[in-house]
Design a protein around this motif. Structure first.
Motif, PDB file in Angstrom:
ATOM      1  N   LEU A  10      -4.471  35.781  19.846  1.00  0.00           N
ATOM      2  CA  LEU A  10      -3.604  36.808  19.242  1.00  0.00           C
ATOM      3  C   LEU A  10      -4.421  37.821  18.448  1.00  0.00           C
ATOM      4  CD1 LEU A  10      -0.503  34.802  18.016  1.00  0.00           C
ATOM      5  CD2 LEU A  10      -0.677  36.370  19.937  1.00  0.00           C
ATOM      6  N   ARG A  15       4.520  32.606  18.629  1.00  0.00           N
ATOM      7  CA  ARG A  15       5.282  33.742  19.142  1.00  0.00           C
ATOM      8  C   ARG A  15       6.518  33.312  19.905  1.00  0.00           C
ATOM      9  NH1 ARG A  15       3.055  38.679  19.632  1.00  0.00           N
ATOM     10  NH2 ARG A  15       3.799  38.969  21.756  1.00  0.00           N
ATOM     11  N   ALA A  51       1.095  44.023  19.377  1.00  0.00           N
ATOM     12  CA  ALA A  51       1.488  42.664  18.983  1.00  0.00           C
ATOM     13  C   ALA A  51       1.971  42.629  17.538  1.00  0.00           C
ATOM     14  CB  ALA A  51       0.312  41.706  19.178  1.00  0.00           C
ATOM     15  N   GLU A  66       5.538  44.134  17.432  1.00  0.00           N
ATOM     16  CA  GLU A  66       6.518  43.205  17.985  1.00  0.00           C
ATOM     17  C   GLU A  66       6.771  42.044  17.031  1.00  0.00           C
ATOM     18  OE1 GLU A  66       5.451  43.999  22.709  1.00  0.00           O
ATOM     19  OE2 GLU A  66       4.584  42.279  21.661  1.00  0.00           O
ATOM     20  N   GLU A  67       5.726  41.524  16.408  1.00  0.00           N
ATOM     21  CA  GLU A  67       5.895  40.386  15.505  1.00  0.00           C
ATOM     22  C   GLU A  67       6.591  40.792  14.217  1.00  0.00           C
ATOM     23  OE1 GLU A  67       5.483  36.259  15.483  1.00  0.00           O
ATOM     24  OE2 GLU A  67       5.039  37.734  17.035  1.00  0.00           O
TER      25      GLU A  67
END
Length: 208
Positions: free
Chosen positions: A27, A58, A86, A89-90
């Motif tokens: 990640l 995730r 990423a 989105e997280e």
């Protein structure tokens, strides 16, 4: 990482944390620059304060109310791809509003649209981090639209590879303008806004 603690002068204390992203972590592995090298590269206890929970499994969706990111507002530069995407989105999974900033405006819009389509909250912002005035304007517009800025992720960066004999001064200047000055522009703009509101977090990422 800005805490709400007051210094003796009565001015909120700000600390800028830096995360280093070495190769090998699924990640965009993070490690703290101040930690010993023998630690596992992706161990969460290496992460800057409050960033560890951002990189939870995730597959697990956090509905937001139990997350410290719920209703927080974050700008992520370089948000159209890779680690920046990423992060956006997280953040959205954790209930935050993600401002996807990238020089690739269409890519940023695609990321923001996908987040919104999946029930998150995001907005796209075309941004050239080498232009200080543009970064300042984005911070100001974000505060105007959402009332505050809680997180500034200075994530945009490029790599220049090749034989030194083949690299021009322009190659080096472009790298420094984005990877160094882009971070300085983001930090300076966000710090001013966070100082006014008395809190905030600035995270600078770099690959190694």
């Amino acid at each position: 990482d800005c805490t709400n603690g007051e210094a003796t002068t009565g001015v909120p204390r700000f600390e800028v944390g830096q995360a280093i992203l070495p190769a090998g972590c699924p990640l965009g592995p993070l490690s703290s620059a101040s930690k010993p090298a023998e630690k596992p590269a992706c161990s969460q206890d290496w992460l800057p304060h409050n960033l560890a929970q951002l990189f939870h499994d995730r597959r697990v969706y956090n509905p937001g109310m139990t997350s410290s990111f719920h209703n927080r507002v974050a700008i992520v530069t370089g948000g159209a791809s890779g680690i920046g995407r990423a992060l956006c989105e997280e953040l959205a999974r954790c209930g935050a509003v993600a401002v996807v900033a990238d020089i690739d405006g269409e890519g940023a819009q695609a990321v923001a649209s996908a987040i919104n389509a999946n029930g998150g909250r995001a907005a796209a912002a075309p941004l050239d981090v080498t232009r200080a005035a543009d970064v300042e304007r984005l911070v100001e517009d974000t505060v105007l639209a959402h009332g505050r800025l809680d997180y500034m992720f200075n994530n945009a960066g490029i790599g220049v590879a090749g034989e030194v004999r083949d690299l021009s001064l322009d190659h080096w200047r472009k790298c420094i303008d984005i990877n160094l000055w882009g971070v300085i522009h983001g930090t300076t703009a966000a710090y001013a806004a966070m100082l006014r509101q008395g809190s905030g977090h600035i995270v600078n990422t770099a690959s190694a």
